[in-house]
Design a protein around this motif. Structure first.
Motif, PDB file in Angstrom:
ATOM      1  N   TRP A  69      57.862 -69.622 -39.279  1.00  0.00           N
ATOM      2  CA  TRP A  69      58.401 -69.047 -40.508  1.00  0.00           C
ATOM      3  C   TRP A  69      57.790 -67.708 -40.874  1.00  0.00           C
ATOM      4  N   GLU A 156      61.962 -72.636 -47.584  1.00  0.00           N
ATOM      5  CA  GLU A 156      61.364 -71.445 -46.965  1.00  0.00           C
ATOM      6  C   GLU A 156      62.073 -70.143 -47.349  1.00  0.00           C
ATOM      7  N   ARG A 159      59.858 -67.266 -48.819  1.00  0.00           N
ATOM      8  CA  ARG A 159      58.900 -66.848 -47.792  1.00  0.00           C
ATOM      9  C   ARG A 159      59.582 -65.948 -46.764  1.00  0.00           C
ATOM     10  N   TRP A 160      60.754 -66.375 -46.289  1.00  0.00           N
ATOM     11  CA  TRP A 160      61.499 -65.593 -45.304  1.00  0.00           C
ATOM     12  C   TRP A 160      62.026 -64.296 -45.907  1.00  0.00           C
TER      13      TRP A 160
END
Length: 183
Positions: A69, A156, A159-160
């Motif tokens: 990730w 996620e 975060r991405w």
């Protein structure tokens, strides 16, 4: 750079992009190399798959290359050094084991389409016959991505997105594109 709107326009653009890739490659004597970039949920995989089929190209999904990730920058670098570079391949990432997996060999002479966020950078742009940037409204992108990948990506997403923001700020991929497609 020409811009078009909508998913139908994107798919209709496949023939135009295929022709452009072959023409550009013929002019400079290299194999057709198409880079399809954009943020999550913009349709890169759909367009990349259709385009690879149209030109009979190898298809590299950067989702197979990102080392986890936090790996957007590493995958962008691998496009230049490994995928389009002398090794002509990439180390596949095993998302289940969260570890590197097998080496995937690519034919260095065969046409290739690379799709994923990080495909189009200042270093990779000169290696391509055609450079495509896909764009969409943030709410549309998020809905598409979550519908496609479910709760795993939902947790996620932020975060991405921070990695996408950093990559876009550093590389300005839309400004490197020959074609910008919007939906």
């Amino acid at each position: 750079m020409p811009e078009t709107d909508g998913l139908e326009a994107r798919l209709a653009s496949v023939s135009m992009l295929a022709t452009r890739a072959w023409t550009a490659a013929t002019v400079d004597g290299r194999r057709p190399v198409v880079l399809v970039d954009g943020r999550s949920g913009t349709g890169k995989t759909t367009l990349g798959t259709a385009l690879a089929g149209e030109i009979g190209a190898q298809l590299v999904h950067l989702d197979d290359v990102y080392p986890g990730w936090d790996g957007l920058r590493a995958a962008a670098d691998a496009v230049v050094t490994d995928v389009l570079g002398a090794p002509s391949g990439y180390r596949r990432w095993d998302w289940t084991a969260s570890a590197p997996s097998d080496w995937v060999r690519l034919d260095p002479a065969a046409p290739i389409v690379v799709e994923g966020c990080g495909a189009l950078s200042r270093a990779s742009a000169p290696m391509a016959s055609v450079r495509v940037w896909l764009a969409a409204d943030d709410a549309v992108r998020k809905r598409r991505a979550i519908d496609r990948d479910g709760d795993v990506f939902a947790t996620e997403w932020d975060r991405w997105a921070r990695q996408e923001d950093a990559f876009i700020a550093a590389e300005a991929p839309a400004s490197l594109a020959d074609v910008v497609l919007r939906s």
